[in-house]
Design a protein around this motif. Structure first.
Motif, PDB file in Angstrom:
ATOM      1  N   ASP A 138      10.267   9.505 -32.539  1.00 47.81           N
ATOM      2  CA  ASP A 138      10.539   8.871 -33.831  1.00 47.81           C
ATOM      3  C   ASP A 138      10.557   7.356 -33.754  1.00 47.81           C
ATOM      4  O   ASP A 138      10.404   6.685 -34.763  1.00 47.81           O
ATOM      5  CB  ASP A 138      11.891   9.351 -34.383  1.00 47.81           C
ATOM      6  N   HIS A 139      10.759   6.804 -32.559  1.00 56.93           N
ATOM      7  CA  HIS A 139      10.884   5.352 -32.414  1.00 56.93           C
ATOM      8  C   HIS A 139       9.833   4.754 -31.480  1.00 56.93           C
ATOM      9  O   HIS A 139       9.998   3.661 -30.955  1.00 56.93           O
ATOM     10  CB  HIS A 139      12.288   5.012 -31.908  1.00 56.93           C
ATOM     11  N   ALA A 140       8.731   5.439 -31.287  1.00 62.59           N
ATOM     12  CA  ALA A 140       7.717   5.012 -30.324  1.00 62.59           C
ATOM     13  C   ALA A 140       6.748   3.968 -30.864  1.00 62.59           C
ATOM     14  O   ALA A 140       6.071   3.301 -30.076  1.00 62.59           O
ATOM     15  CB  ALA A 140       6.928   6.232 -29.832  1.00 62.59           C
ATOM     16  N   ALA A 141       6.695   3.807 -32.158  1.00 63.74           N
ATOM     17  CA  ALA A 141       5.723   2.879 -32.747  1.00 63.74           C
ATOM     18  C   ALA A 141       5.916   1.466 -32.197  1.00 63.74           C
ATOM     19  O   ALA A 141       7.015   0.927 -32.176  1.00 63.74           O
ATOM     20  CB  ALA A 141       5.856   2.868 -34.260  1.00 63.74           C
ATOM     21  N   GLY A 142       4.825   0.884 -31.707  1.00 65.19           N
ATOM     22  CA  GLY A 142       4.842  -0.480 -31.214  1.00 65.19           C
ATOM     23  C   GLY A 142       5.337  -0.633 -29.787  1.00 65.19           C
ATOM     24  O   GLY A 142       5.332  -1.736 -29.261  1.00 65.19           O
ATOM     25  N   LEU A 143       5.765   0.443 -29.165  1.00 62.73           N
ATOM     26  CA  LEU A 143       6.251   0.359 -27.791  1.00 62.73           C
ATOM     27  C   LEU A 143       5.132   0.616 -26.793  1.00 62.73           C
ATOM     28  O   LEU A 143       4.183   1.333 -27.082  1.00 62.73           O
ATOM     29  CB  LEU A 143       7.363   1.390 -27.548  1.00 62.73           C
ATOM     30  N   ILE A 144       5.269   0.037 -25.623  1.00 57.10           N
ATOM     31  CA  ILE A 144       4.383   0.312 -24.496  1.00 57.10           C
ATOM     32  C   ILE A 144       5.246   1.037 -23.470  1.00 57.10           C
ATOM     33  O   ILE A 144       6.323   0.559 -23.113  1.00 57.10           O
ATOM     34  CB  ILE A 144       3.802  -0.986 -23.902  1.00 57.10           C
ATOM     35  N   ALA A 145       4.803   2.194 -23.020  1.00 57.21           N
ATOM     36  CA  ALA A 145       5.597   3.006 -22.094  1.00 57.21           C
ATOM     37  C   ALA A 145       4.861   3.183 -20.777  1.00 57.21           C
ATOM     38  O   ALA A 145       3.638   3.306 -20.747  1.00 57.21           O
ATOM     39  CB  ALA A 145       5.896   4.368 -22.716  1.00 57.21           C
ATOM     40  N   LEU A 146       5.622   3.223 -19.696  1.00 59.92           N
ATOM     41  CA  LEU A 146       5.083   3.445 -18.359  1.00 59.92           C
ATOM     42  C   LEU A 146       5.756   4.678 -17.764  1.00 59.92           C
ATOM     43  O   LEU A 146       6.891   4.998 -18.116  1.00 59.92           O
ATOM     44  CB  LEU A 146       5.333   2.233 -17.477  1.00 59.92           C
ATOM     45  N   SER A 147       5.086   5.311 -16.834  1.00 59.21           N
ATOM     46  CA  SER A 147       5.554   6.587 -16.294  1.00 59.21           C
ATOM     47  C   SER A 147       6.758   6.487 -15.376  1.00 59.21           C
ATOM     48  O   SER A 147       7.369   7.493 -15.064  1.00 59.21           O
ATOM     49  CB  SER A 147       4.424   7.292 -15.551  1.00 59.21           C
ATOM     50  N   SER A 148       7.107   5.323 -14.915  1.00 62.48           N
ATOM     51  CA  SER A 148       8.299   5.084 -14.103  1.00 62.48           C
ATOM     52  C   SER A 148       8.011   5.123 -12.614  1.00 62.48           C
ATOM     53  O   SER A 148       6.922   5.452 -12.171  1.00 62.48           O
ATOM     54  CB  SER A 148       9.403   6.086 -14.444  1.00 62.48           C
ATOM     55  N   CYS A 149       9.042   4.792 -11.853  1.00 57.65           N
ATOM     56  CA  CYS A 149       8.966   4.791 -10.394  1.00 57.65           C
ATOM     57  C   CYS A 149       8.929   6.227  -9.879  1.00 57.65           C
ATOM     58  O   CYS A 149       8.834   7.173 -10.654  1.00 57.65           O
ATOM     59  CB  CYS A 149      10.164   4.045  -9.821  1.00 57.65           C
ATOM     60  N   GLY A 150       9.070   6.389  -8.580  1.00 52.04           N
ATOM     61  CA  GLY A 150       9.028   7.714  -7.981  1.00 52.04           C
ATOM     62  C   GLY A 150      10.114   8.650  -8.470  1.00 52.04           C
ATOM     63  O   GLY A 150      10.009   9.864  -8.303  1.00 52.04           O
ATOM     64  N   SER A 151      11.144   8.124  -9.096  1.00 55.17           N
ATOM     65  CA  SER A 151      12.216   8.960  -9.637  1.00 55.17           C
ATOM     66  C   SER A 151      11.947   9.403 -11.065  1.00 55.17           C
ATOM     67  O   SER A 151      12.742  10.138 -11.642  1.00 55.17           O
ATOM     68  CB  SER A 151      13.551   8.203  -9.599  1.00 55.17           C
ATOM     69  N   GLY A 152      10.849   8.952 -11.650  1.00 52.22           N
ATOM     70  CA  GLY A 152      10.516   9.319 -13.015  1.00 52.22           C
ATOM     71  C   GLY A 152      10.047  10.763 -13.128  1.00 52.22           C
ATOM     72  O   GLY A 152       9.740  11.428 -12.140  1.00 52.22           O
ATOM     73  N   GLU A 153       9.985  11.236 -14.349  1.00 54.33           N
ATOM     74  CA  GLU A 153       9.638  12.631 -14.608  1.00 54.33           C
ATOM     75  C   GLU A 153       8.299  13.041 -14.005  1.00 54.33           C
ATOM     76  O   GLU A 153       8.214  14.050 -13.293  1.00 54.33           O
ATOM     77  CB  GLU A 153       9.624  12.884 -16.122  1.00 54.33           C
ATOM     78  N   ILE A 154       7.258  12.304 -14.279  1.00 53.13           N
ATOM     79  CA  ILE A 154       5.922  12.700 -13.807  1.00 53.13           C
ATOM     80  C   ILE A 154       5.817  12.607 -12.286  1.00 53.13           C
ATOM     81  O   ILE A 154       5.374  13.567 -11.644  1.00 53.13           O
ATOM     82  CB  ILE A 154       4.833  11.892 -14.534  1.00 53.13           C
ATOM     83  N   PRO A 155       6.225  11.505 -11.651  1.00 51.90           N
ATOM     84  CA  PRO A 155       6.178  11.475 -10.182  1.00 51.90           C
ATOM     85  C   PRO A 155       7.009  12.586  -9.530  1.00 51.90           C
ATOM     86  O   PRO A 155       6.574  13.203  -8.557  1.00 51.90           O
ATOM     87  CB  PRO A 155       6.725  10.097  -9.824  1.00 51.90           C
ATOM     88  N   ARG A 156       8.201  12.862 -10.094  1.00 55.59           N
ATOM     89  CA  ARG A 156       9.024  13.937  -9.522  1.00 55.59           C
ATOM     90  C   ARG A 156       8.317  15.283  -9.628  1.00 55.59           C
ATOM     91  O   ARG A 156       8.344  16.086  -8.698  1.00 55.59           O
ATOM     92  CB  ARG A 156      10.391  13.997 -10.200  1.00 55.59           C
ATOM     93  N   LEU A 157       7.686  15.528 -10.765  1.00 56.76           N
ATOM     94  CA  LEU A 157       6.951  16.779 -10.915  1.00 56.76           C
ATOM     95  C   LEU A 157       5.809  16.861  -9.907  1.00 56.76           C
ATOM     96  O   LEU A 157       5.559  17.924  -9.331  1.00 56.76           O
ATOM     97  CB  LEU A 157       6.407  16.906 -12.340  1.00 56.76           C
ATOM     98  N   LEU A 158       5.126  15.746  -9.685  1.00 52.91           N
ATOM     99  CA  LEU A 158       4.011  15.743  -8.734  1.00 52.91           C
ATOM    100  C   LEU A 158       4.477  15.993  -7.306  1.00 52.91           C
ATOM    101  O   LEU A 158       3.705  16.490  -6.485  1.00 52.91           O
ATOM    102  CB  LEU A 158       3.245  14.419  -8.821  1.00 52.91           C
ATOM    103  N   LEU A 159       5.717  15.667  -7.009  1.00 46.25           N
ATOM    104  CA  LEU A 159       6.246  15.862  -5.660  1.00 46.25           C
ATOM    105  C   LEU A 159       6.819  17.270  -5.431  1.00 46.25           C
ATOM    106  O   LEU A 159       7.033  17.669  -4.298  1.00 46.25           O
ATOM    107  CB  LEU A 159       7.334  14.827  -5.360  1.00 46.25           C
ATOM    108  N   GLU A 160       7.064  17.998  -6.508  1.00 49.10           N
ATOM    109  CA  GLU A 160       7.584  19.359  -6.361  1.00 49.10           C
ATOM    110  C   GLU A 160       6.537  20.241  -5.680  1.00 49.10           C
ATOM    111  O   GLU A 160       5.346  20.096  -5.900  1.00 49.10           O
ATOM    112  CB  GLU A 160       7.916  19.963  -7.722  1.00 49.10           C
TER     113      GLU A 160
END
Length: 179
Positions: A4-26
């Motif tokens: 709901d509040h994403a308009a105009g924001l730039i988002a990054l996937s995060s460091c190794g503790s972020g959701e996507i990197p953690r999933l990739l390490l599982e």
């Protein structure tokens, strides 16, 4: 809430503790599917030009495989890469004081082998030259770092408070509503 509040924001996937990197390490059979699903969701929420998969280098063996997987996700899902550094202090020589602060925060001593710690002193604000050397094989990720930096505009006065405007219900002042 994020969508709901994403308009105009730039988002990054995060460091190794972020959701996507953690999933990739599982090490589960559906790891890749879940990471792809998460990356796709963020791409959809923020838009294709406003969500980036991060590449980082901190001499952590797992990060090499995460970076390879992020590059593959980037190609497969058409999500741009960005070269970043996990910054916990400004200068390299601040690594030890940072370690002391971590001890204070976690109630440990510097001599405790089980204390929380970074694996090396690379968690500082690396220069453009250092980043270019680390990611020489990923020029598009380096270009995207500059693209993002050019779009971040923040001008804080050097003094005073910098609080958001918070609307209070009718009949209240901010002070009375807080009370």
């Amino acid at each position: 809430y994020l969508a709901d509040h994403a308009a105009g924001l730039i988002a990054l996937s995060s460091c190794g503790s972020g959701e996507i990197p953690r999933l990739l390490l599982e090490a589960t059979p559906d790891t890749e599917r879940r990471a792809r699903q998460a990356a796709g969701w963020y791409r959809e929420v923020f838009g294709p030009a406003h969500f980036f998969l991060e590449l980082q280098e901190h001499d952590i063996p797992e990060m090499a495989s995460v970076n390879r997987a992020m590059s593959a996700l980037s190609r497969d899902l058409d999500i741009p890469l960005v070269a970043t550094n996990d910054v916990h202090y400004i200068r390299r020589d601040q690594a030890h004081p940072h370690e002391v602060l971590l001890c204070i925060q976690t109630g440990k001593t510097i001599t405790d082998p089980s204390r929380m710690r970074m694996n090396n002193d690379s968690y500082y604000m690396r220069s453009a030259e250092e980043m270019a050397a680390l990611f020489a094989d990923q020029p598009e990720a380096l270009r995207n770092t500059w693209w993002i930096a050019e779009r971040c505009h923040l001008d804080l006065e050097p003094t005073g408070f910098h609080l958001p405007v918070f609307e209070v219900p009718p009949g209240f002042t901010p002070e009375s509503y807080l009370r």
